[in-house]
Design a protein around this motif. Structure first.
Motif, mmCIF file in Angstrom:
data_model
loop_
_atom_site.group_PDB
_atom_site.id
_atom_site.type_symbol
_atom_site.label_atom_id
_atom_site.label_comp_id
_atom_site.label_asym_id
_atom_site.label_seq_id
_atom_site.Cartn_x
_atom_site.Cartn_y
_atom_site.Cartn_z
ATOM 1 N N GLN A 118 0.859 -1.179 0.000
ATOM 2 C CA GLN A 118 0.000 0.000 0.000
ATOM 3 C C GLN A 118 0.895 1.228 0.000
ATOM 4 O O GLN A 118 1.822 1.335 0.806
ATOM 5 N N VAL B 122 -7.440 -6.546 -5.578
ATOM 6 C CA VAL B 122 -8.372 -7.007 -4.551
ATOM 7 C C VAL B 122 -7.709 -7.863 -3.481
ATOM 8 O O VAL B 122 -7.887 -7.634 -2.286
ATOM 9 N N SER B 123 -6.923 -8.894 -3.882
ATOM 10 C CA SER B 123 -6.400 -9.832 -2.892
ATOM 11 C C SER B 123 -5.300 -10.684 -3.502
ATOM 12 O O SER B 123 -5.166 -10.777 -4.725
ATOM 13 N N SER C 202 -13.852 -8.465 -10.147
ATOM 14 C CA SER C 202 -13.712 -7.750 -8.872
ATOM 15 C C SER C 202 -12.648 -6.660 -8.972
ATOM 16 O O SER C 202 -11.604 -6.849 -9.603
ATOM 17 N N TYR C 203 -12.903 -5.528 -8.336
ATOM 18 C CA TYR C 203 -11.927 -4.440 -8.293
ATOM 19 C C TYR C 203 -12.194 -3.577 -7.066
ATOM 20 O O TYR C 203 -13.282 -3.617 -6.490
ATOM 21 N N LYS C 204 -11.185 -2.810 -6.681
ATOM 22 C CA LYS C 204 -11.354 -1.866 -5.577
ATOM 23 C C LYS C 204 -11.853 -0.549 -6.146
ATOM 24 O O LYS C 204 -11.300 -0.021 -7.117
ATOM 25 N N GLN D 258 -12.904 2.664 -1.776
ATOM 26 C CA GLN D 258 -11.999 1.692 -1.160
ATOM 27 C C GLN D 258 -12.696 0.386 -0.782
ATOM 28 O O GLN D 258 -12.136 -0.432 -0.052
ATOM 29 N N ASN D 259 -13.899 0.185 -1.264
ATOM 30 C CA ASN D 259 -14.599 -1.084 -1.092
ATOM 31 C C ASN D 259 -14.442 -1.941 -2.342
ATOM 32 O O ASN D 259 -14.079 -1.439 -3.411
ATOM 33 N N ILE D 260 -14.729 -3.226 -2.206
ATOM 34 C CA ILE D 260 -14.616 -4.137 -3.337
ATOM 35 C C ILE D 260 -15.930 -4.143 -4.110
ATOM 36 O O ILE D 260 -17.008 -4.297 -3.536
ATOM 37 N N ALA E 108 -8.187 3.374 -8.159
ATOM 38 C CA ALA E 108 -9.156 3.686 -7.103
ATOM 39 C C ALA E 108 -8.839 4.978 -6.369
ATOM 40 O O ALA E 108 -9.131 5.115 -5.183
#
Length: 764
Positions: A212, A290-291, A359-361, A365-367, A426
């Motif tokens: 980050q 995302v992860s 999926s993306y941010k 800042q949420n998915i 994002a």
């Protein structure tokens, strides 16, 4: 007889072999174009609109964490400068052609010998892990990069899929071969760039983690999964605090060697191997917004194998498919290299920003999950609304509609309920001026490329135009202009807001929203409020209604303009050239004003120094390297002198675009400079996106065939084309003489033929 027949067959076979197969379109791409001086492109590997841009870094100021900003970071917006002599490593995310820096995530560097985890210096590469290299041992192609790292005797090769960077490092024989993963490196100068990093050694061939950062984007998180083709012998980590002091222990554990987890602001990892002579160690680095699980799924889906050549070929075929949408024949091969490299640069950004499952941010800042569209990021809209997105409306309409859906998702996730201004990963950076997402949306609506909810899009445009605490909009709405004593760059903002308001008006008109049209067509005339008739220039006005007294129309500093001066911006009313001409005293006077823009000489006092970057891209006082002037050369069509457009557009193409590392006359700005070249080479240009009209110029191609998504083709041809025959004697559309210097978007999308007849003398 048999012997003679065999000999004949052998001869025929040899003759066929000796004749070279025609080049594929992607083979004309030269990723080195723009890597020298201020083009700010990168030479590494990527696929069209790829999430991963895997490229070498020759230096960045970000490595010297305690060093204050000294201007040098501007040089390294793409991480690579052609004149540098060393390579620091290879990272996975880059901007193409921007004037601001960020990204450069997950730098990997292969080394041999004594382990060094600092990058060292360009003057003394042996002091760290960087290596000297030579352009003689460097290859840059579509989706492929290769270089020899001289100090380590390692050959590095790079290729990509959509979300995975694929590395191949061929080592010498060594019991001290290393792969370094530098999680501190990045293309941004900020002492506290890293907010947090985490790595986890899953097994002897798989590493996962994330980083980050708070660079240009205030909060940006990228996850990774990193797989090796060979088991790791040993591994370790070094951790640094904010003062760049090495820390080796965490509680009771020594993290420096073979400890499977590490976390901290600043981490560097290393992985040891024994290698045989000529042995290749390959790495797959998959990214996710995302992860780590998403990154691993991306890897398994996109590159489930270890066939480097297959990945390279697959990516090059993707480029061929995209480039095939515009097949061109040119006067010479250099022009073909310029054209297809421009198309290549135009098809790098915006980039896909989501995992394989959608999926993306989001900005909140949420998915989120992209349902029914592909989500994109990297919107440099102050640049790209002018020509890049209009180009997409011709050759990439589905992608452009998805980009607009991505902008609308950004709007919905925004606490401001605003469309993006300059956004990536994002984050909204609020860079530059205007609310030019409305231009992109209006242009798509005008050209019937509406794969999105148009009513919702119109409301989002209205919301952005009324964001009163953004960049002087409150004053603009109250006074009809932005006052310079209340908000800087006031004239540029007033002019660009007025253009954007015109775009909203055009969209409202097409959608049958008459009240909205009435409001915004009135706002679109606000350019009149900053035009000083006594001197014939746009001029900053103060909040009391008077013009700023101390004023120099040639100066770019503190005069109410951004990336231009009064001369440049006094020609910026793309929505109404006829009215602009009347403000300037009519066609004859306006034509003289246009002429002087190209022929005058700017004194040295208007540059900070003789090497100032603003000298790039200048012809007279026409600044091709800065976007506000990109439409200007086509304005001669409105004063009855199209031959000057024809002559000067060819002059600009020859001066500003060359098949060489220094071949771009300014930042490519995520494809805008390249899109200008593509349009101009084809012989027409969108002076006012939001309209369905194109102004004609002078094509540089001999013939071009555009294969459209609706199944039709549009062919442009130039009869008697040559370097000297830059003037147009007549134009035919579908066999009929065209008696104007404009065509419409439907003329293209309906399919057909546009034929220019070229000559060496102007037709006045």
């Amino acid at each position: 007889m048999k012997t003679g027949l065999l000999a004949l067959l052998f001869l025929i076979s040899a003759m066929c072999y000796s004749q070279k197969a025609p080049k594929k379109n992607y083979e004309y791409i030269n990723p080195m174009i723009g890597t020298q001086r201020m083009g700010h492109t990168f030479p590494g590997a990527t696929i069209p609109f790829g999430s991963v841009q895997l490229s070498p870094e020759t230096d960045t100021i970000a490595y010297e964490l305690n060093k204050k900003y000294n201007g040098e970071v501007y040089k390294y917006c793409a991480g690579y400068q052609y004149d540098d002599k060393t390579i620091v490593g290879f990272s996975h995310t880059h901007f193409s052609g921007t004037g601001h820096s960020d990204l450069g995530d997950f730098l990997i560097m292969p080394t041999t010998g004594t382990l060094q985890l600092n990058p060292g210096t360009a003057a003394n590469p042996q002091s760290g892990y960087r290596s000297a290299f030579s352009h003689a041992n460097e290859v840059a192609q579509a989706n492929y990069y290769k270089v020899k790292l001289d100090d380590h005797n390692i050959v590095a090769e790079l290729t990509t899929s959509q979300r995975v960077g694929f590395h191949k490092y061929t080592f010498p024989k060594s019991s001290d071969s290393h792969i370094i993963l530098d999680l501190m490196a990045g293309i941004y100068n900020h002492k506290e760039k890293n907010v947090w990093t985490f790595v986890r050694v899953e097994n002897d061939t798989l590493i996962t983690g994330y980083r980050q950062t708070q660079g240009w984007a205030r909060t940006r998180t990228v996850y990774f999964a990193m797989a090796f083709s060979k088991p790791i012998k040993n591994y370790g980590v070094q951790k640094y605090d904010a003062d760049n002091i090495y820390k080796g222990f965490w509680r009771r554990f020594d993290e420096t060697k073979n400890f499977p987890e590490a976390a901290g602001k600043n981490l560097k990892m290393y992985f040891d191997f024994d290698t045989k002579e000529g042995e290749a160690i390959m790495i797959k680095m998959a990214l996710s917004p995302v992860s780590t699980a998403g990154a691993l799924a991306n890897m398994k889906q996109e590159i489930p194998h270890w066939d480097f050549e297959k990945t390279k070929r697959d990516g090059q075929q993707l480029w061929e498919k995209e480039l095939d949408k515009v097949k061109v024949e040119t006067i010479n091969e250099a022009d073909k290299v310029n054209f297809y490299t421009a198309l290549y640069h135009a098809f790098i950004n915006p980039t896909v920003y989501m995992d394989i499952d959608g999926s993306y941010k989001g900005l909140d800042q949420n998915i989120h999950k992209a349902e029914g569209f592909t989500n994109y990021t990297t919107f440099s809209l102050w640049d790209t609304y002018r020509a890049l997105h209009p180009l997409f409306n011709i050759v990439q309409p589905k992608r452009n509609a998805d980009m607009i859906q991505s902008m609308l998702a950004h709007h919905d996730q925004s606490v401001h309920k605003a469309l993006p201004v300059w956004s990536h990963y994002a984050n909204e950076n609020w860079c530059m001026i205007g609310y030019h997402a409305v231009s992109v949306i209006a242009d798509a609506v005008a050209k019937d490329n509406t794969g999105f909810n148009t009513d919702k899009a119109l409301q989002a445009c209205i919301n952005s135009s009324n964001l009163e605490y953004y960049d002087g909009i409150k004053f603009y709405k109250e006074l009809g202009y932005v006052p310079e004593d209340k908000n800087g760059s006031s004239v540029s903002k007033t002019l660009e807001y007025a253009y954007d308001d015109w775009c909203i008006a055009q969209m409202a008109k097409k959608l049958g929203k008459q009240e909205v049209y009435n409001d915004y067509i009135k706002r679109s005339a606000n350019y009149n409020n900053v035009f000083d008739k006594t001197i014939g220039y746009m001029r900053p006005k103060l909040s009391d209604g008077t013009f700023k007294k101390q004023f120099d129309p040639l100066d770019t500093h503190g005069q109410g303009f951004i990336e231009g001066n009064a001369w440049n911006y006094s020609l910026y009313v793309p929505q109404d050239p006829e009215a602009l001409i009347q403000l300037n005293g009519g066609k004859e006077k306006f034509a003289v004003h246009l002429d002087s823009l190209f022929t005058m000489t700017l004194p040295d006092k208007y540059f900070e120094n003789t090497e100032d970057i603003t000298r790039d891209g200048i012809i007279g006082n026409y600044v091709h390297g800065n976007e506000p002037s990109h439409h200007v050369v086509y304005l001669y069509n409105w004063v009855g002198q199209p031959y000057k457009t024809q002559q000067r557009v060819r002059m600009i193409m020859d001066a500003m675009y060359k098949p060489a590392p220094d071949g771009l006359g300014g930042n490519d700005d995520t494809g805008q400079m390249s899109a200008w070249y593509i349009f101009s080479s084809l012989g027409f240009y969108p002076v006012a996106p939001g309209s369905d009209v194109y102004a004609l110029g002078s094509p540089k191609i001999k013939e071009a065939t555009l294969t459209l998504e609706n199944g039709k083709t549009f062919t442009v041809s130039a009869k008697n084309q040559s370097a000297k025959n830059v003037y147009v004697s007549k134009v035919e559309l579908n066999g009929k003489l065209l008696n104007s210097t404009f065509i419409k978007h439907a003329d293209i999308t309906n399919g057909g033929n546009l034929v220019f007849y070229m000559g060496s003398k102007p037709k006045k």
